[in-house]
Design an enzyme around this catalytic site. Structure first.
Site, PDB file in Angstrom:
ATOM      1  N   ARG A  43       0.815  -1.379   0.209  1.00  0.00           N
ATOM      2  CA  ARG A  43      -0.124  -0.363  -0.179  1.00  0.00           C
ATOM      3  C   ARG A  43       1.117   1.138  -0.010  1.00  0.00           C
ATOM      4  O   ARG A  43      -0.488   3.000  -0.312  1.00  0.00           O
ATOM      5  CB  ARG A  43      -0.892  -0.308   1.356  1.00  0.00           C
ATOM      6  CG  ARG A  43      -1.894   0.633   1.409  1.00  0.00           C
ATOM      7  CD  ARG A  43      -2.891   0.405   2.676  1.00  0.00           C
ATOM      8  NE  ARG A  43      -2.898  -0.658   3.064  1.00  0.00           N
ATOM      9  CZ  ARG A  43      -2.959  -1.078   4.209  1.00  0.00           C
ATOM     10  NH1 ARG A  43      -3.431  -0.353   5.046  1.00  0.00           N
ATOM     11  NH2 ARG A  43      -2.746  -2.288   4.441  1.00  0.00           N
ATOM     12  N   LYS A 142      -2.897 -20.170   2.340  1.00  0.00           N
ATOM     13  CA  LYS A 142      -4.544 -19.964   3.306  1.00  0.00           C
ATOM     14  C   LYS A 142      -4.079 -19.478   4.820  1.00  0.00           C
ATOM     15  O   LYS A 142      -2.973 -18.684   4.672  1.00  0.00           O
ATOM     16  CB  LYS A 142      -3.878 -21.721   4.324  1.00  0.00           C
ATOM     17  CG  LYS A 142      -2.861 -22.061   5.178  1.00  0.00           C
ATOM     18  CD  LYS A 142      -2.366 -22.895   6.125  1.00  0.00           C
ATOM     19  CE  LYS A 142      -2.966 -23.248   7.234  1.00  0.00           C
ATOM     20  NZ  LYS A 142      -2.526 -22.660   8.526  1.00  0.00           N
ATOM     21  N   ASP A 229      -6.760 -24.857  11.945  1.00  0.00           N
ATOM     22  CA  ASP A 229      -5.149 -23.969  11.337  1.00  0.00           C
ATOM     23  C   ASP A 229      -4.485 -25.319  11.191  1.00  0.00           C
ATOM     24  O   ASP A 229      -2.964 -25.099  10.302  1.00  0.00           O
ATOM     25  CB  ASP A 229      -4.168 -23.279  12.954  1.00  0.00           C
ATOM     26  CG  ASP A 229      -3.287 -22.913  12.940  1.00  0.00           C
ATOM     27  OD1 ASP A 229      -3.149 -21.614  11.344  1.00  0.00           O
ATOM     28  OD2 ASP A 229      -2.204 -22.802  12.968  1.00  0.00           O
ATOM     29  N   HIS A 234      -2.843 -28.966   7.055  1.00  0.00           N
ATOM     30  CA  HIS A 234      -1.290 -30.126   6.912  1.00  0.00           C
ATOM     31  C   HIS A 234      -1.789 -31.553   7.823  1.00  0.00           C
ATOM     32  O   HIS A 234      -1.204 -32.450   6.993  1.00  0.00           O
ATOM     33  CB  HIS A 234      -0.630 -29.387   7.531  1.00  0.00           C
ATOM     34  CG  HIS A 234      -0.466 -28.084   8.019  1.00  0.00           C
ATOM     35  ND1 HIS A 234      -0.499 -26.975   7.116  1.00  0.00           N
ATOM     36  CD2 HIS A 234      -0.116 -26.735   8.648  1.00  0.00           C
ATOM     37  CE1 HIS A 234      -0.183 -25.642   6.524  1.00  0.00           C
ATOM     38  NE2 HIS A 234      -0.092 -26.014   8.117  1.00  0.00           N
TER      39      HIS A 234
HETATM   40  C1  BG6 Z   1       0.962 -23.006  10.050  1.00  0.00           C
HETATM   41  C2  BG6 Z   1       0.169 -22.013  11.127  1.00  0.00           C
HETATM   42  O1  BG6 Z   1       0.185 -23.070   9.002  1.00  0.00           O
HETATM   43  O2  BG6 Z   1       1.841 -23.268  10.369  1.00  0.00           O
HETATM   44  C3  BG6 Z   1       0.956 -21.832  12.099  1.00  0.00           C
HETATM   45  O3  BG6 Z   1      -0.524 -21.764  10.807  1.00  0.00           O
HETATM   46  C4  BG6 Z   1       2.168 -23.020  13.049  1.00  0.00           C
HETATM   47  O4  BG6 Z   1       0.226 -21.403  13.096  1.00  0.00           O
HETATM   48  C5  BG6 Z   1       2.520 -23.432  11.154  1.00  0.00           C
HETATM   49  O5  BG6 Z   1       2.547 -22.630  13.597  1.00  0.00           O
HETATM   50  C6  BG6 Z   1       3.655 -24.324  11.554  1.00  0.00           C
HETATM   51  O6  BG6 Z   1       4.756 -24.782  10.515  1.00  0.00           O
HETATM   52  P1  BG6 Z   1       5.841 -25.416  10.321  1.00  0.00           P
HETATM   53  O7  BG6 Z   1       6.902 -25.126   9.013  1.00  0.00           O
HETATM   54  O8  BG6 Z   1       7.070 -24.735  11.345  1.00  0.00           O
HETATM   55  O9  BG6 Z   1       5.819 -26.985  11.345  1.00  0.00           O
END
Ligand code: BG6
Length: 481
Positions: A43, A142, A229, A234
């Site tokens: 922005r 996401k 989340d 995941h």
């Molecule tokens: C993200 C989540 O998608 O993945 C977070 O929003 C989380 O809350 C993160 O901490 C974990 O990713 P990684 O790669 O550090 O295990």
């Protein structure tokens, strides 16, 4: 192959924490195709040089191994440009289009690293101005929606402007090297596939444990919770990779068709099974990573009476011939005992033992992080006596060590794939919607249920009910075995 990569949200956290370091690593490894331009848009008004100085300063906060030297940064910075955009103004998109078309690169990747509530606006403006031609891909980060209806709405808007194969939904867990290795382990070797089924496997456990708390993201996290989340995306993506049938080809749709079948075969939750098979928790104060950690509701920007879950453990089954009756346990949480993501495949015991003593069945541990590797737990005779009990031994493969030179991080891999148009590791809209469809009854049951999440002390493995969930089937989580 020349490319233009446009980062919407160019001054945001995701850009400087993950995307720029990943792009720099790709550049350092010589993997970024030549003739690339990286354009950050945001922005405020600033020059290219002011933006480069901002990124350079932020590099000071990333992992030291990933920090560029001054000389390296100067070379990398030549690729980086900045443009001011007001995302509500059509003329700013027209200006962006001109910038892109002036050079006419082989491919244009538009990465939406903004807050997701801006996605519909950005995507439709891109469509209106015609920045959606066949050479253009749009990458969506996401959270993609808050529930099924909002995910479908985002997909509807995206589909109005882009074809499915132009829309790349990121789940960065799919970019982790260990997940690639899971494909290699299952479909590049003959050893495991005959055993990869209900006849030989007792249960499968997927754990994504974090020792960090919610940090500065309290407001986002409190609206989200662990189920949305981490589980909807995941953990379920990992589950599909473990459980899918062998795809006929190593191509995006062949793989994603198989993953979708797994998601469709997951046992649906009912209000009754949510109460029995899902445990939600929230951390209280405790000791974590050698320091005192505050309770979740004392974190910055978290309301004191919050009932948002920071931990979920659940039991599910996949209703098909390969997996019928095999429990899949999924578990994730913040402020747990350690940072540890792994998939544990627990095999059945031998049908008849000729050795004295009680023996642990074999298990295969696929380690995602902090290490990246495989452990195969077996039994062996020590060779010291005639009727001795067997001793546990394990084969330990450390992929970080074995492939040190060539390992690339998740975002580096996914950005390079987005530029090259390799879609295998991106989530298709039907997969994403099916994952939402599966978690929705859990969200609904929690909404109707007045009981708060179970408390657990920071630095532990979550509420005791999570152990009871697995113990009920006669099993135990990996750290309790
Ligand atoms: C993200 C989540 O998608 O993945 C977070 O929003 C989380 O809350 C993160 O901490 C974990 O990713 P990684 O790669 O550090 O295990």
């Amino acid at each position: 192959m020349s490319f233009d990569l446009v980062l919407f949200g160019g001054t945001g956290d995701l850009t400087w924490r993950k995307l720029m370091p990943a792009l720099f690593q790709a550049f350092r490894h010589g993997k970024l195709p030549p003739g690339g331009r990286i354009l950050s848009v945001a922005r405020d008004e600033r020059s290219d040089d002011a933006y480069r100085a901002f990124i350079k300063e932020r590099f000071g906060e990333v992992d030291s191994a990933k920090r560029p030297s001054d000389e390296e940064f100067a070379q990398f910075a030549e690729l980086v440009h900045y443009r001011r955009m007001d995302l509500s103004r059509p003329e700013d998109y027209a200006g962006l289009k001109q910038w892109v078309e002036a050079r006419d690169a082989d491919t244009t990747v538009l990465f939406l690293a903004t807050s997701p509530h801006l996605f519909p606006q950005i995507v439709s403006q891109l469509g209106n101005v015609g920045l959606n031609g066949p050479k253009v891909r749009v990458v969506l980060e996401k959270p993609l929606g808050h529930d099924l209806a909002s995910a479908q709405e985002i997909n509807r808007v995206v589909r109005a402007a882009f074809r499915e194969e132009q829309a790349l939904r990121i789940d960065h867990y799919l970019g982790k090297p260990a997940v690639q290795n899971l494909m290699a382990l299952r479909f590049g070797n003959v050893l495991f596939e005959p055993l990869w089924r209900r006849e030989s496997i007792a249960n499968i456990q997927i754990t994504i444990a974090e020792s960090l708390g919610v940090g500065t993201r309290g407001d986002f996290y409190d609206r989200t919770g662990a189920l949305r989340d981490m589980v909807q995306n995941h953990a379920l993506q990992l589950l599909t990779m473990v459980a899918m049938e062998p795809p006929s080809r190593n191509d995006a749709d062949a793989i994603r068709d198989e993953k979708l079948k797994v998601l469709r075969s997951l046992k649906p939750f009912t209000e009754e099974s949510v109460a029995r098979d899902v445990v939600r928790g929230q951390y209280r104060a405790g000791n974590c990573d050698g320091a005192r950690a505050v309770a979740y509701h004392d974190e910055v920007k978290v309301p004191s009476g919050s009932t948002t879950e920071t931990f979920v453990a659940l039991r599910t089954e996949i209703q098909n011939w390969r997996w019928a009756g095999v429990p899949f346990y999924l578990r994730t949480g913040k402020r747990l005992a350690e940072r540890d993501a792994q998939i544990v495949v627990n095999f059945r015991p031998t049908p008849h033992s000729i050795f004295p003593g009680v023996h642990r069945p074999n298990k295969l541990v696929i380690k995602l992080q902090p290490e990246d590797g495989l452990e195969l737990h077996l039994l062996a005779a020590k060779g010291s006596g005639q009727s001795e009990a067997l001793a546990p031994v394990f084969l330990d493969l450390d992929f970080d060590k074995a492939f040190a030179e060539n390992r690339v991080g998740a975002y580096e891999r996914l950005l390079l794939d987005a530029i090259a148009g390799r879609l295998n590791l991106f989530v298709r809209s039907d997969e994403q919607e099916q994952a939402w469809r599966w978690v929705e009854p859990v969200l609904a049951a929690w909404r109707n249920d007045g009981t708060p999440p179970r408390p657990y002390a920071a630095g532990t493995w979550g509420p005791a009910a999570a152990s009871a969930l697995v113990a009920r089937d006669g099993f135990a989580w990996a750290e309790e075995q």
